[in-house]
Design a protein around this motif. Sequence first.
Motif, PDB file in Angstrom:
ATOM      1  N   ILE A  22       0.852  -1.192   0.000  1.00 25.48           N
ATOM      2  CA  ILE A  22       0.000   0.000   0.000  1.00 25.48           C
ATOM      3  C   ILE A  22       0.889   1.244   0.000  1.00 25.48           C
ATOM      4  O   ILE A  22       1.864   1.317   0.726  1.00 25.48           O
ATOM      5  N   GLY A  23       0.497   2.204  -0.806  1.00 27.62           N
ATOM      6  CA  GLY A  23       1.271   3.437  -0.858  1.00 27.62           C
ATOM      7  C   GLY A  23       2.322   3.407  -1.944  1.00 27.62           C
ATOM      8  O   GLY A  23       2.964   4.401  -2.219  1.00 27.62           O
ATOM      9  N   ALA A  27      -3.002   2.089  -5.138  1.00 26.15           N
ATOM     10  CA  ALA A  27      -3.733   1.328  -4.128  1.00 26.15           C
ATOM     11  C   ALA A  27      -4.344   2.261  -3.102  1.00 26.15           C
ATOM     12  O   ALA A  27      -3.725   3.228  -2.685  1.00 26.15           O
ATOM     13  N   GLN A  30      -9.660   0.126  -0.579  1.00 31.29           N
ATOM     14  CA  GLN A  30     -10.174  -1.225  -0.826  1.00 31.29           C
ATOM     15  C   GLN A  30      -9.087  -2.284  -0.637  1.00 31.29           C
ATOM     16  O   GLN A  30      -9.325  -3.343  -0.051  1.00 31.29           O
ATOM     17  N   GLY A 231      -3.292  10.528   0.855  1.00 29.99           N
ATOM     18  CA  GLY A 231      -4.296   9.799   0.072  1.00 29.99           C
ATOM     19  C   GLY A 231      -3.962   9.884  -1.404  1.00 29.99           C
ATOM     20  O   GLY A 231      -2.944  10.464  -1.800  1.00 29.99           O
ATOM     21  N   ARG A 232      -4.849   9.324  -2.184  1.00 29.17           N
ATOM     22  CA  ARG A 232      -4.641   9.346  -3.622  1.00 29.17           C
ATOM     23  C   ARG A 232      -4.827  10.765  -4.159  1.00 29.17           C
ATOM     24  O   ARG A 232      -5.575  11.545  -3.587  1.00 29.17           O
ATOM     25  N   ARG A 236     -11.698  14.012  -6.709  1.00 26.05           N
ATOM     26  CA  ARG A 236     -12.740  13.771  -5.708  1.00 26.05           C
ATOM     27  C   ARG A 236     -12.228  13.934  -4.266  1.00 26.05           C
ATOM     28  O   ARG A 236     -12.991  14.165  -3.338  1.00 26.05           O
ATOM     29  N   LYS A 237     -10.909  13.842  -4.088  1.00 26.12           N
ATOM     30  CA  LYS A 237     -10.337  13.937  -2.739  1.00 26.12           C
ATOM     31  C   LYS A 237     -10.289  15.377  -2.223  1.00 26.12           C
ATOM     32  O   LYS A 237     -10.021  15.608  -1.051  1.00 26.12           O
ATOM     33  N   GLY A 263       1.220  11.095  -0.478  1.00 23.85           N
ATOM     34  CA  GLY A 263       0.542  10.217  -1.437  1.00 23.85           C
ATOM     35  C   GLY A 263       0.939  10.621  -2.848  1.00 23.85           C
ATOM     36  O   GLY A 263       1.724  11.547  -3.043  1.00 23.85           O
ATOM     37  N   GLY A 295       5.403  12.358  -1.401  1.00 27.37           N
ATOM     38  CA  GLY A 295       5.093  11.201  -2.253  1.00 27.37           C
ATOM     39  C   GLY A 295       4.352  10.135  -1.460  1.00 27.37           C
ATOM     40  O   GLY A 295       3.853  10.392  -0.357  1.00 27.37           O
ATOM     41  N   GLN A 299       2.955   2.165   4.860  1.00 23.89           N
ATOM     42  CA  GLN A 299       2.183   1.969   6.097  1.00 23.89           C
ATOM     43  C   GLN A 299       3.121   1.964   7.317  1.00 23.89           C
ATOM     44  O   GLN A 299       2.677   2.179   8.437  1.00 23.89           O
ATOM     45  N   LEU A 302       3.790   5.911   7.853  1.00 23.12           N
ATOM     46  CA  LEU A 302       2.579   6.719   8.063  1.00 23.12           C
ATOM     47  C   LEU A 302       2.248   7.015   9.527  1.00 23.12           C
ATOM     48  O   LEU A 302       1.873   8.147   9.847  1.00 23.12           O
ATOM     49  N   VAL A 324      -8.403   7.054   6.013  1.00 26.11           N
ATOM     50  CA  VAL A 324      -7.413   8.004   6.524  1.00 26.11           C
ATOM     51  C   VAL A 324      -7.920   8.677   7.810  1.00 26.11           C
ATOM     52  O   VAL A 324      -7.162   8.870   8.761  1.00 26.11           O
ATOM     53  N   GLU A 327      -7.395   6.338  10.710  1.00 26.33           N
ATOM     54  CA  GLU A 327      -5.962   6.117  10.979  1.00 26.33           C
ATOM     55  C   GLU A 327      -5.403   7.309  11.766  1.00 26.33           C
ATOM     56  O   GLU A 327      -4.649   7.139  12.735  1.00 26.33           O
TER      57      GLU A 327
HETATM   58  N1  UDP Z   1      -2.276   5.245   1.790  1.00 20.62           N
HETATM   59  C1  UDP Z   1      -0.964   4.927   2.090  1.00 20.62           C
HETATM   60  N2  UDP Z   1       0.014   5.720   1.594  1.00 20.62           N
HETATM   61  C2  UDP Z   1      -0.221   6.765   0.789  1.00 20.62           C
HETATM   62  C3  UDP Z   1      -1.550   7.096   0.490  1.00 20.62           C
HETATM   63  C4  UDP Z   1      -2.571   6.324   1.016  1.00 20.62           C
HETATM   64  O1  UDP Z   1      -0.691   3.970   2.800  1.00 20.62           O
HETATM   65  O2  UDP Z   1       0.732   7.427   0.379  1.00 20.62           O
HETATM   66  C5  UDP Z   1      -3.366   4.429   2.382  1.00 20.62           C
HETATM   67  C6  UDP Z   1      -4.016   5.114   3.562  1.00 20.62           C
HETATM   68  O3  UDP Z   1      -3.233   4.955   4.716  1.00 20.62           O
HETATM   69  C7  UDP Z   1      -5.367   4.409   3.621  1.00 20.62           C
HETATM   70  C8  UDP Z   1      -5.674   4.140   2.162  1.00 20.62           C
HETATM   71  O4  UDP Z   1      -4.414   4.215   1.460  1.00 20.62           O
HETATM   72  O5  UDP Z   1      -5.282   3.194   4.344  1.00 20.62           O
HETATM   73  C9  UDP Z   1      -6.666   5.137   1.592  1.00 20.62           C
HETATM   74  O6  UDP Z   1      -7.959   4.772   1.997  1.00 20.62           O
HETATM   75  P1  UDP Z   1      -9.192   5.777   2.036  1.00 20.62           P
HETATM   76  O7  UDP Z   1     -10.390   4.987   2.446  1.00 20.62           O
HETATM   77  O8  UDP Z   1      -8.873   6.948   2.897  1.00 20.62           O
HETATM   78  O9  UDP Z   1      -9.332   6.309   0.543  1.00 20.62           O
HETATM   79  P2  UDP Z   1      -9.533   5.575  -0.874  1.00 20.62           P
HETATM   80  O10 UDP Z   1      -8.163   5.445  -1.470  1.00 20.62           O
HETATM   81  O11 UDP Z   1     -10.178   4.239  -0.626  1.00 20.62           O
HETATM   82  O12 UDP Z   1     -10.395   6.504  -1.660  1.00 20.62           O
END
Ligand code: UDP
Length: 423
Positions: A22-23, A27, A30, A231-232, A236-237, A263, A295, A299, A302, A324, A327
Amino acid sequence: MNSRTERRIALISVHGDPAIEIGKEEAGGQNVYVRNVGEALADLGWQVDMFTRRVSEEQAEIVQHKENCRTIRFSAGPLEFIPRDNLYIHLPEFVEHFLAFQKENGYTYPLIHTNYWLSSWVGMQLKKIQGSQQVHTYHSLGAVKYNTVKTIPLIATTRLATEKELLETAQRVVATSPQEKEHMRSLVSTKGNIDIIPCGTDIHRFGCVDRQTARAQLGIAEDAQVVMYVGRFDHRKGIETLVRAVAQSQFRDQGKLQLIIGGGSVPGQSDGIERDRIEGIVKELGMEDFTTFPGRLSQEILPYYYAAADVCVVPSHYEPFGLVAIEAMASYTPVVASDVGGLQFTVVDGETGLLAPPEDHDAFAIAIDKIISNPAWRNKLGEAARKRVENKFSWGGVASQLSDLYLQLLQPTFQEKAMLLSS
Ligand code: UDP
């Protein structure tokens, strides 16, 4: 043990690979959800197989996470990354692989938990072919999403029809918040069975480090005022709302304010455009000297960012749940979030953070300033946030609610019991 009472489950997540780091790749929530639910279910004694799509030669076909939990990758369509809106035509091939896999292994999954509408289509076919019980988590609803985007993709009609059929036919749909359930009812269908079981977070990982240690580790001054997003990079964010809010903060010119926007993918990937756009706004508003873009954050790192921040901002236009937010809350950090969707459920306004109308940068500026101007209140909000996550949103608690639901669905029906007794 007959197949209805066996504790074997298939979690299907066609486009959200639970095994990728992740990250590091495209990703989000989900992937995190499926991986953590899978592992926590295995701890409860379930045999968990998570199925996803293989996107490159380098990816292993099977990744073993722990004794009873693995990810299995099928090659459906070309072995390359395909945006989710173009994946539908490859789903029949995914179903074929699934059936072949079962045949090779000599068992049929009595229970299938699908994630996102693409996987729901796969699950509905398996339900028709072999009578598996289907549980579904939407992660995002087309009916809500298409209200918040400017261009509606070609696949929209198929997606909306699939989401409706799913809700009306699955044994159970899991809404991750009361707000999501309400949207399903008002925008998708009044038929179907919905249970509310939230998303979770790792309460040992998040909250394991204190603010001083985290800041020392990240090279952030003890007296800095840190506002963060992670986040991504997706329109939409609502990252633009955060940037414009911080631009008008009353603390902006006092030299202590820091904005961290975490992110984002490597150049050339799909979210590059939004990232460039946001960097452009930061430049235009003259915020480069106190804004950083570290960037993608793993996990592992974070928890340090969340702990170091005074406030974590989740400015999404819409958010079905929003991992997020929990977390950050688990890390004792209050959240300023848009007053939408699952964020209305996780963030308690005035108790664990503040809610502001989406896209309203004036309201976000006021909320952010209110928290950073009062460190004692900030700490109080952070403590309450941590408690809320411990009580409601741990993966262990989430998995045990899901496990109860699955067991209920696997109970032999009255007729099956009668048949067993008479055989
Ligand atoms: N995440 C991460 N590193 C990043 C960006 C996002 O680990 O640089 C993880 C964040 O910790 C979270 C997930 O990606 O667990 C994002 O989930 P969220 O439900 O907030 O948003 P989605 O991506 O599903 O729209």
